[in-house]
Design a protein around this motif. Structure first.
Motif, PDB file in Angstrom:
ATOM      1  N   THR A  67     -29.938  28.496 158.335  1.00  0.00           N
ATOM      2  CA  THR A  67     -29.762  28.556 156.887  1.00  0.00           C
ATOM      3  C   THR A  67     -28.278  28.676 156.552  1.00  0.00           C
ATOM      4  N   GLU A  68     -27.942  28.281 155.327  1.00  0.00           N
ATOM      5  CA  GLU A  68     -26.582  28.526 154.858  1.00  0.00           C
ATOM      6  C   GLU A  68     -26.308  30.030 154.921  1.00  0.00           C
ATOM      7  N   PHE A  69     -25.047  30.387 155.237  1.00  0.00           N
ATOM      8  CA  PHE A  69     -24.745  31.817 155.337  1.00  0.00           C
ATOM      9  C   PHE A  69     -23.404  32.131 154.687  1.00  0.00           C
ATOM     10  N   GLU A  70     -23.271  33.373 154.315  1.00  0.00           N
ATOM     11  CA  GLU A  70     -22.075  33.827 153.615  1.00  0.00           C
ATOM     12  C   GLU A  70     -20.899  33.978 154.579  1.00  0.00           C
ATOM     13  N   VAL A  71     -19.712  33.652 154.092  1.00  0.00           N
ATOM     14  CA  VAL A  71     -18.497  33.875 154.871  1.00  0.00           C
ATOM     15  C   VAL A  71     -17.509  34.665 154.020  1.00  0.00           C
ATOM     16  N   LYS A  72     -16.737  35.481 154.682  1.00  0.00           N
ATOM     17  CA  LYS A  72     -15.657  36.229 154.042  1.00  0.00           C
ATOM     18  C   LYS A  72     -14.352  35.517 154.353  1.00  0.00           C
ATOM     19  N   VAL A  73     -13.600  35.152 153.311  1.00  0.00           N
ATOM     20  CA  VAL A  73     -12.344  34.427 153.496  1.00  0.00           C
ATOM     21  C   VAL A  73     -11.189  35.426 153.425  1.00  0.00           C
ATOM     22  N   GLY A  74     -10.467  35.571 154.537  1.00  0.00           N
ATOM     23  CA  GLY A  74      -9.378  36.540 154.641  1.00  0.00           C
ATOM     24  C   GLY A  74      -9.711  37.588 155.678  1.00  0.00           C
ATOM     25  N   PRO A  75      -8.689  38.315 156.125  1.00  0.00           N
ATOM     26  CA  PRO A  75      -7.329  38.382 155.585  1.00  0.00           C
ATOM     27  C   PRO A  75      -6.437  37.250 156.085  1.00  0.00           C
ATOM     28  N   VAL A  76      -5.216  37.264 155.559  1.00  0.00           N
ATOM     29  CA  VAL A  76      -4.180  36.341 155.997  1.00  0.00           C
ATOM     30  C   VAL A  76      -3.535  36.910 157.262  1.00  0.00           C
ATOM     31  N   PHE A  77      -3.151  36.051 158.208  1.00  0.00           N
ATOM     32  CA  PHE A  77      -2.493  36.553 159.412  1.00  0.00           C
ATOM     33  C   PHE A  77      -1.427  35.576 159.885  1.00  0.00           C
ATOM     34  N   LYS A  78      -0.508  36.060 160.714  1.00  0.00           N
ATOM     35  CA  LYS A  78       0.579  35.247 161.234  1.00  0.00           C
ATOM     36  C   LYS A  78       0.142  34.569 162.528  1.00  0.00           C
ATOM     37  N   LEU A  79       0.526  33.312 162.672  1.00  0.00           N
ATOM     38  CA  LEU A  79       0.274  32.562 163.903  1.00  0.00           C
ATOM     39  C   LEU A  79       1.518  32.657 164.786  1.00  0.00           C
ATOM     40  N   SER A  80       1.661  33.748 165.486  1.00  0.00           N
ATOM     41  CA  SER A  80       2.754  33.957 166.424  1.00  0.00           C
ATOM     42  C   SER A  80       4.117  33.600 165.824  1.00  0.00           C
ATOM     43  N   ASN A  81       4.309  33.984 164.555  1.00  0.00           N
ATOM     44  CA  ASN A  81       5.582  33.790 163.858  1.00  0.00           C
ATOM     45  C   ASN A  81       5.947  32.332 163.622  1.00  0.00           C
ATOM     46  N   ARG A  82       5.005  31.410 163.870  1.00  0.00           N
ATOM     47  CA  ARG A  82       5.299  29.993 163.654  1.00  0.00           C
ATOM     48  C   ARG A  82       4.435  29.386 162.555  1.00  0.00           C
ATOM     49  N   GLY A  83       3.567  30.164 161.974  1.00  0.00           N
ATOM     50  CA  GLY A  83       2.697  29.642 160.937  1.00  0.00           C
ATOM     51  C   GLY A  83       1.824  30.737 160.358  1.00  0.00           C
ATOM     52  N   VAL A  84       0.867  30.322 159.534  1.00  0.00           N
ATOM     53  CA  VAL A  84       0.000  31.272 158.831  1.00  0.00           C
ATOM     54  C   VAL A  84      -1.437  30.763 158.863  1.00  0.00           C
ATOM     55  N   GLY A  85      -2.370  31.666 159.125  1.00  0.00           N
ATOM     56  CA  GLY A  85      -3.781  31.334 159.122  1.00  0.00           C
ATOM     57  C   GLY A  85      -4.559  32.280 158.229  1.00  0.00           C
ATOM     58  N   ILE A  86      -5.782  31.901 157.925  1.00  0.00           N
ATOM     59  CA  ILE A  86      -6.676  32.735 157.118  1.00  0.00           C
ATOM     60  C   ILE A  86      -8.011  32.838 157.836  1.00  0.00           C
ATOM     61  N   ASP A  87      -8.439  34.053 158.107  1.00  0.00           N
ATOM     62  CA  ASP A  87      -9.735  34.271 158.751  1.00  0.00           C
ATOM     63  C   ASP A  87     -10.865  33.793 157.849  1.00  0.00           C
ATOM     64  N   VAL A  88     -11.882  33.185 158.449  1.00  0.00           N
ATOM     65  CA  VAL A  88     -13.101  32.797 157.734  1.00  0.00           C
ATOM     66  C   VAL A  88     -14.262  33.214 158.619  1.00  0.00           C
ATOM     67  N   GLU A  89     -14.897  34.324 158.272  1.00  0.00           N
ATOM     68  CA  GLU A  89     -15.899  34.897 159.164  1.00  0.00           C
ATOM     69  C   GLU A  89     -17.116  35.374 158.393  1.00  0.00           C
ATOM     70  N   SER A  90     -18.275  35.260 159.006  1.00  0.00           N
ATOM     71  CA  SER A  90     -19.483  35.798 158.393  1.00  0.00           C
ATOM     72  C   SER A  90     -19.399  37.322 158.427  1.00  0.00           C
TER      73      SER A  90
END
Length: 312
Positions: free
Chosen positions: A196-219
């Motif tokens: 079934t479709e399921f809920e995801v939580k978007v965030g927090p923001v995190f650093k990619l080893s000081n070379r970029g930025v990512g955002i967690d997307v997790e149930s």
């Protein structure tokens, strides 16, 4: 459980991905020497060179017992059971470090002394190495339109424009083989019928080893994304689907990359800007998206597989 000779040969020929000239040249470098064990030159590393020279066509029947014995060592050291110690160390950095920076890591140099260059095994679909594969396919998690639109806007705002060929995406598998496409599609359809479709939580923001930025997307509950991917991985390994070492790794942090391979200062500024007023939100995972990787670095959409299962 002792691996069969056929399995050892397959793993050796998959993991030992350096050519004879590449390996011979590498073993003469200070970087190779700095990695220490295995012994270089005429020792363990030299034996890998010898096997490659004696049997360049990889004829299974031409390997000697001594060859198999050495190949078993290589398969044990470089194989899937040791990803957490070696290849996984590099794999979680695949979006964060350049090839030159990866080469500075001792685990990379140690694997290369066996003939296994992990940089070739963990490259992203945007790299030239993957472009040489026949029609690899990328599998992503489909998100609800509002979440997708918001993440797209963040990626457009912060990803280097000359490299931004794609919409925001949460990648589950980076290089699924075209040779197994029919069974892969059947497995995806079957799993979606039960999910079934399921809920995801978007965030927090995190650093990619000081070379970029990512955002967690997790149930929020149960690590649903990881569970689904683990089901597919187990299925495809059991079917003998040819997966890259990167795709065989454990999937520990589902996320969307909104910036990558910029300077440390740029990454720091982006993290501070995005994180300053970050509130996060809840969205939904709607299914799987399958894309064909193009040599241009773009992805060609193939098919969506929506979750169709009924809520319990």
């Amino acid at each position: 459980m002792v691996k069969s000779e056929d399995q050892v040969i397959r793993e050796f020929n998959h993991n030992v991905n350096m050519t004879v000239p590449e390996l011979e040249k590498w073993l003469k470098t200070p970087e190779s020497n700095s990695a220490g064990w295995p012994s270089r030159g005429g020792g363990e590393s030299g034996e890998s060179v010898g096997i490659l020279k004696r049997n360049p066509k990889k004829d299974r029947h031409k390997y000697t017992k001594e060859d198999i014995q050495h190949m078993r060592k290589v398969a044990s050291y470089c194989g899937a059971e040791l990803f957490p110690r070696h290849l996984k160390q590099e794999g979680h950095l695949k979006n964060e470090l350049s090839e030159e920076e990866l080469l500075k890591r001792k685990s990379t140099r140690s694997l290369m002394n066996w003939g296994c260059d992990p940089r070739k095994l963990i490259m992203k679909p945007s790299t030239p190495a993957l472009a040489s594969l026949p029609q690899p396919f990328v599998l992503t998690l489909l998100l609800d339109p509002a979440t997708q639109s918001h993440l797209d806007s963040l990626r457009r705002a912060h990803f280097p424009p000359h490299r931004n060929h794609l919409a925001a995406h949460l990648t589950l598998f980076h290089a699924l083989p075209a040779s197994s496409l029919a069974s892969i599609k059947a497995d995806l359809a079957h799993l979606c019928d039960l999910t079934t479709e399921f809920e995801v939580k978007v965030g927090p923001v995190f650093k990619l080893s000081n070379r970029g930025v990512g955002i967690d997307v997790e149930s929020p509950e149960g690590k649903k994304t990881q569970w689904l991917r683990a089901k597919l991985l187990k299925r495809w390994i059991s079917q003998g689907v040819e997966l890259t070492n990167q795709d065989r790794m454990n999937f520990t942090r589902p996320h969307v990359t909104i910036q990558n391979k910029v300077t440390e200062e740029e990454a720091k500024d982006t993290f501070e800007v995005v994180n300053k007023d970050w509130k996060g939100w809840r969205g939904k995972a709607l299914g799987f998206g399958l894309f064909e990787y193009q040599k241009s670095g773009k992805w060609l959409h193939q098919e969506d597989f929506p979750f169709k299962g009924s809520p319990k």
